[in-house]
Design a protein around this motif. Structure first.
Motif, PDB file in Angstrom:
ATOM      1  N   THR A  16       4.064 -62.265 -48.568  1.00 16.14           N
ATOM      2  CA  THR A  16       4.461 -62.144 -47.170  1.00 16.14           C
ATOM      3  C   THR A  16       4.110 -60.778 -46.605  1.00 16.14           C
ATOM      4  OG1 THR A  16       6.301 -63.675 -47.538  1.00 16.14           O
ATOM      5  CG2 THR A  16       6.432 -62.262 -45.592  1.00 16.14           C
ATOM      6  N   VAL A  17       3.608 -60.777 -45.366  1.00 16.84           N
ATOM      7  CA  VAL A  17       3.361 -59.546 -44.621  1.00 16.84           C
ATOM      8  C   VAL A  17       4.422 -59.461 -43.525  1.00 16.84           C
ATOM      9  CG1 VAL A  17       1.791 -58.279 -43.115  1.00 16.84           C
ATOM     10  CG2 VAL A  17       0.886 -59.577 -45.062  1.00 16.84           C
ATOM     11  N   ALA A  18       5.180 -58.384 -43.517  1.00 15.45           N
ATOM     12  CA  ALA A  18       6.202 -58.155 -42.496  1.00 15.45           C
ATOM     13  C   ALA A  18       5.652 -57.181 -41.466  1.00 15.45           C
ATOM     14  CB  ALA A  18       7.470 -57.598 -43.131  1.00 15.45           C
ATOM     15  N   VAL A  19       5.481 -57.645 -40.234  1.00 17.21           N
ATOM     16  CA  VAL A  19       4.998 -56.797 -39.141  1.00 17.21           C
ATOM     17  C   VAL A  19       6.216 -56.225 -38.426  1.00 17.21           C
ATOM     18  CG1 VAL A  19       3.624 -56.690 -37.036  1.00 17.21           C
ATOM     19  CG2 VAL A  19       2.932 -58.220 -38.904  1.00 17.21           C
ATOM     20  N   VAL A  20       6.301 -54.895 -38.391  1.00 21.78           N
ATOM     21  CA  VAL A  20       7.483 -54.226 -37.832  1.00 21.78           C
ATOM     22  C   VAL A  20       7.047 -53.152 -36.847  1.00 21.78           C
ATOM     23  CG1 VAL A  20       8.756 -54.635 -39.973  1.00 21.78           C
ATOM     24  CG2 VAL A  20       7.559 -52.465 -39.649  1.00 21.78           C
ATOM     25  N   ARG A  21       7.974 -52.710 -36.023  1.00 22.83           N
ATOM     26  CA  ARG A  21       7.686 -51.603 -35.118  1.00 22.83           C
ATOM     27  C   ARG A  21       7.572 -50.308 -35.908  1.00 22.83           C
ATOM     28  NH1 ARG A  21      12.286 -51.936 -30.630  1.00 22.83           N
ATOM     29  NH2 ARG A  21      13.464 -52.461 -32.506  1.00 22.83           N
ATOM     30  N   SER A  22       6.628 -49.486 -35.545  1.00 26.14           N
ATOM     31  CA  SER A  22       6.439 -48.205 -36.224  1.00 26.14           C
ATOM     32  C   SER A  22       7.704 -47.366 -36.119  1.00 26.14           C
ATOM     33  CB  SER A  22       5.262 -47.443 -35.601  1.00 26.14           C
ATOM     34  OG  SER A  22       4.072 -48.187 -35.689  1.00 26.14           O
ATOM     35  N   LYS A  28       4.358 -56.945 -48.139  1.00 20.67           N
ATOM     36  CA  LYS A  28       3.614 -55.832 -47.562  1.00 20.67           C
ATOM     37  C   LYS A  28       4.163 -55.578 -46.170  1.00 20.67           C
ATOM     38  CE  LYS A  28      -0.979 -54.276 -46.086  1.00 20.67           C
ATOM     39  NZ  LYS A  28      -2.430 -54.595 -46.018  1.00 20.67           N
ATOM     40  N   ILE A  29       4.513 -54.335 -45.882  1.00 20.97           N
ATOM     41  CA  ILE A  29       5.049 -53.969 -44.574  1.00 20.97           C
ATOM     42  C   ILE A  29       3.951 -53.320 -43.740  1.00 20.97           C
ATOM     43  CG2 ILE A  29       6.729 -52.537 -43.361  1.00 20.97           C
ATOM     44  CD1 ILE A  29       8.572 -52.868 -45.764  1.00 20.97           C
ATOM     45  N   VAL A  30       3.709 -53.864 -42.558  1.00 19.72           N
ATOM     46  CA  VAL A  30       2.659 -53.370 -41.669  1.00 19.72           C
ATOM     47  C   VAL A  30       3.289 -52.921 -40.359  1.00 19.72           C
ATOM     48  CG1 VAL A  30       0.612 -53.985 -40.339  1.00 19.72           C
ATOM     49  CG2 VAL A  30       0.876 -54.818 -42.679  1.00 19.72           C
ATOM     50  N   PRO A  31       3.339 -51.622 -40.092  1.00 19.50           N
ATOM     51  CA  PRO A  31       3.853 -51.147 -38.798  1.00 19.50           C
ATOM     52  C   PRO A  31       2.852 -51.435 -37.677  1.00 19.50           C
ATOM     53  CG  PRO A  31       3.976 -49.439 -40.501  1.00 19.50           C
ATOM     54  CD  PRO A  31       3.067 -50.511 -41.017  1.00 19.50           C
ATOM     55  N   CYS A  32       3.300 -52.129 -36.662  1.00 15.41           N
ATOM     56  CA  CYS A  32       2.433 -52.406 -35.517  1.00 15.41           C
ATOM     57  C   CYS A  32       3.298 -52.904 -34.369  1.00 15.41           C
ATOM     58  CB  CYS A  32       1.366 -53.450 -35.859  1.00 15.41           C
ATOM     59  SG  CYS A  32       0.178 -53.746 -34.524  1.00 15.41           S
ATOM     60  N   ALA A  33       3.309 -52.175 -33.267  1.00 17.61           N
ATOM     61  CA  ALA A  33       4.090 -52.577 -32.100  1.00 17.61           C
ATOM     62  C   ALA A  33       3.459 -53.788 -31.424  1.00 17.61           C
ATOM     63  CB  ALA A  33       4.193 -51.419 -31.115  1.00 17.61           C
ATOM     64  N   MET A  34       4.262 -54.561 -30.720  1.00 16.44           N
ATOM     65  CA  MET A  34       3.770 -55.763 -30.048  1.00 16.44           C
ATOM     66  C   MET A  34       2.630 -55.453 -29.081  1.00 16.44           C
ATOM     67  SD  MET A  34       5.942 -58.537 -27.776  1.00 16.44           S
ATOM     68  CE  MET A  34       7.274 -58.577 -28.965  1.00 16.44           C
ATOM     69  N   HIS A  63       0.256 -53.657 -29.526  1.00 13.49           N
ATOM     70  CA  HIS A  63      -0.985 -53.352 -30.245  1.00 13.49           C
ATOM     71  C   HIS A  63      -1.361 -54.426 -31.250  1.00 13.49           C
ATOM     72  CE1 HIS A  63      -0.927 -49.389 -28.439  1.00 13.49           C
ATOM     73  NE2 HIS A  63       0.308 -49.199 -28.881  1.00 13.49           N
ATOM     74  N   TYR A  64      -0.952 -55.653 -31.002  1.00 15.84           N
ATOM     75  CA  TYR A  64      -1.249 -56.734 -31.948  1.00 15.84           C
ATOM     76  C   TYR A  64      -2.737 -57.008 -32.100  1.00 15.84           C
ATOM     77  CZ  TYR A  64       3.616 -58.214 -32.683  1.00 15.84           C
ATOM     78  OH  TYR A  64       4.940 -58.293 -33.045  1.00 15.84           O
ATOM     79  N   GLU A  65      -3.542 -56.544 -31.169  1.00 18.12           N
ATOM     80  CA  GLU A  65      -4.983 -56.744 -31.318  1.00 18.12           C
ATOM     81  C   GLU A  65      -5.533 -56.020 -32.542  1.00 18.12           C
ATOM     82  OE1 GLU A  65      -4.617 -53.092 -28.607  1.00 18.12           O
ATOM     83  OE2 GLU A  65      -3.578 -55.009 -28.913  1.00 18.12           O
ATOM     84  N   SER A  96       3.096 -62.218 -27.178  1.00 19.91           N
ATOM     85  CA  SER A  96       3.005 -63.520 -27.837  1.00 19.91           C
ATOM     86  C   SER A  96       1.588 -64.070 -27.752  1.00 19.91           C
ATOM     87  CB  SER A  96       3.987 -64.503 -27.194  1.00 19.91           C
ATOM     88  OG  SER A  96       5.317 -64.054 -27.340  1.00 19.91           O
ATOM     89  N   SER A  97       0.959 -63.888 -26.581  1.00 18.81           N
ATOM     90  CA  SER A  97      -0.430 -64.308 -26.429  1.00 18.81           C
ATOM     91  C   SER A  97      -1.334 -63.539 -27.389  1.00 18.81           C
ATOM     92  CB  SER A  97      -0.880 -64.080 -24.988  1.00 18.81           C
ATOM     93  OG  SER A  97      -2.251 -64.379 -24.832  1.00 18.81           O
ATOM     94  N   ALA A  98      -1.115 -62.240 -27.479  1.00 18.74           N
ATOM     95  CA  ALA A  98      -1.926 -61.417 -28.389  1.00 18.74           C
ATOM     96  C   ALA A  98      -1.711 -61.812 -29.845  1.00 18.74           C
ATOM     97  CB  ALA A  98      -1.582 -59.945 -28.188  1.00 18.74           C
ATOM     98  N   ALA A  99      -0.505 -62.268 -30.171  1.00 16.21           N
ATOM     99  CA  ALA A  99      -0.210 -62.687 -31.541  1.00 16.21           C
ATOM    100  C   ALA A  99      -1.043 -63.902 -31.933  1.00 16.21           C
ATOM    101  CB  ALA A  99       1.280 -62.989 -31.692  1.00 16.21           C
TER     102      ALA A  99
END
Length: 308
Positions: free
Chosen positions: A28-34, A49-55, A57-59, A99-102
């Motif tokens: 699992t990859v957990a996308v979280v706010r930096s 795996k934890i991946v910091p990325c704000a909504m 900047h989902y691109e 959500s669209s970027a996701a």
């Protein structure tokens, strides 16, 4: 499920979903706010795996996540689920765009399935917008934003060739929830011996324990039909007063429950709106935790948290 990506992984539902996926041995990859202070709430695992990325900047997610081919993408991230930001138009529009970027990122990474997370407030917002003489509160802006995100992500998924499913969550509650949702607020009033005042409680509601909510999300991801929306609840919708009375019986026997002192300006949803028959038929999902049992478990957890 081969692997999973979860945005909003530090939220109430997100944390429990990540925990269950890891229990099921799903990488699992957990996308979280930096810089989020809630990252420490996630379980430790070699499969996480934890991946910091704000909504906003989902691109950049395709650059940050390796080996995502065939993943299931759970998009749970949303700002302003409760509290004042529910009524903040700028915040809610940003969540629609995120959500669209996701979806775009999920397709670019080769994910097979995009699972959004709807809300029963979608149904209420559409109903109240069309109802004459209804005077909706500003909180319905959140519900309408969820409704718009449903449409936008579905259209983007169709354009990009990725499967889209949209579970509509009723009202999740349970251990680990530190929000100001209705169940938490009521149980804390009981703990602190505060007056228990409510609306008349005639509006129909449904509540689902977090363990069942997570089980339903996984069932929809694995066995839901492409481009279908599923109501995800307990299957036992009833007037709100019925739930409040169970809370009183289980956690505050003898306490006075005052109905009618709090105004309610929303709409009545038909019982059919809450049906989970399609969910059960298509995925085999069956809720397992009764409301009374879930309330006892939640109250025990809240008391333990108060004592820390």
């Amino acid at each position: 499920m081969k692997r999973a990506i979860v945005t909003g992984a530090t939220g109430f539902v997100g944390r429990q979903l990540v925990k269950q996926l890891l229990h099921d041995q799903v990488p699992t990859v957990a996308v979280v706010r930096s810089g989020s202070s809630r990252i420490s709430l996630l379980p430790e695992s070699d499969n996480l795996k934890i991946v910091p990325c704000a909504m906003d900047h989902y691109e950049h997610l395709p650059e940050l996540i390796d080996d995502s081919q065939g993943s299931t993408f759970f998009h749970l991230a949303w700002e302003g689920v409760y509290g004042p930001k529910r009524a903040d138009i700028t915040t809610q529009l940003r969540c629609i765009a995120g959500s669209s970027a996701a979806v775009v990122a999920a397709a670019a990474m080769g994910c097979n399935v995009f699972v959004g997370l709807g809300s029963i407030m979608e149904k209420e917002s559409v109903a109240v917008a069309e109802a004459d003489n209804a005077t909706p509160g500003m909180g319905y802006i959140y519900g309408e934003a969820k409704h718009m995100a449903h449409l936008v992500t579905k259209a983007e998924a169709a354009r990009l060739g990725i499967v889209h499913v949209w579970p509509v969550l009723t009202n999740p509650y349970g251990e680990g929830d530190d929000s100001t949702r209705f169940i938490n607020t009521t149980l804390k009033k009981i703990i602190h011996a505060e007056p228990l005042e409510f609306s008349a409680g005639t509006q129909r509601y449904d509540f689902i324990h977090i363990d069942d909510a997570v089980g339903g999300l996984i069932a929809v991801a694995e066995r839901g039909k492409p481009f279908h929306s599923y109501m995800l609840g307990s299957g036992n919708a009833a007037p709100l007063r019925s739930f409040i009375e169970i809370i009183g019986q289980e956690t505050a026997p003898g306490r006075e429950l005052i109905f009618g002192s709090v105004p309610y300006t929303g709409v009545q949803l038909d019982e059919s709106v809450f049906s989970i028959q399609a969910l059960m038929a298509d995925t085999g999902f069956v809720p397992r935790i009764s409301f009374a049992d879930g309330i006892r478990r939640t109250m025990k957890w809240l008391v333990q948290e108060e004592e820390k």
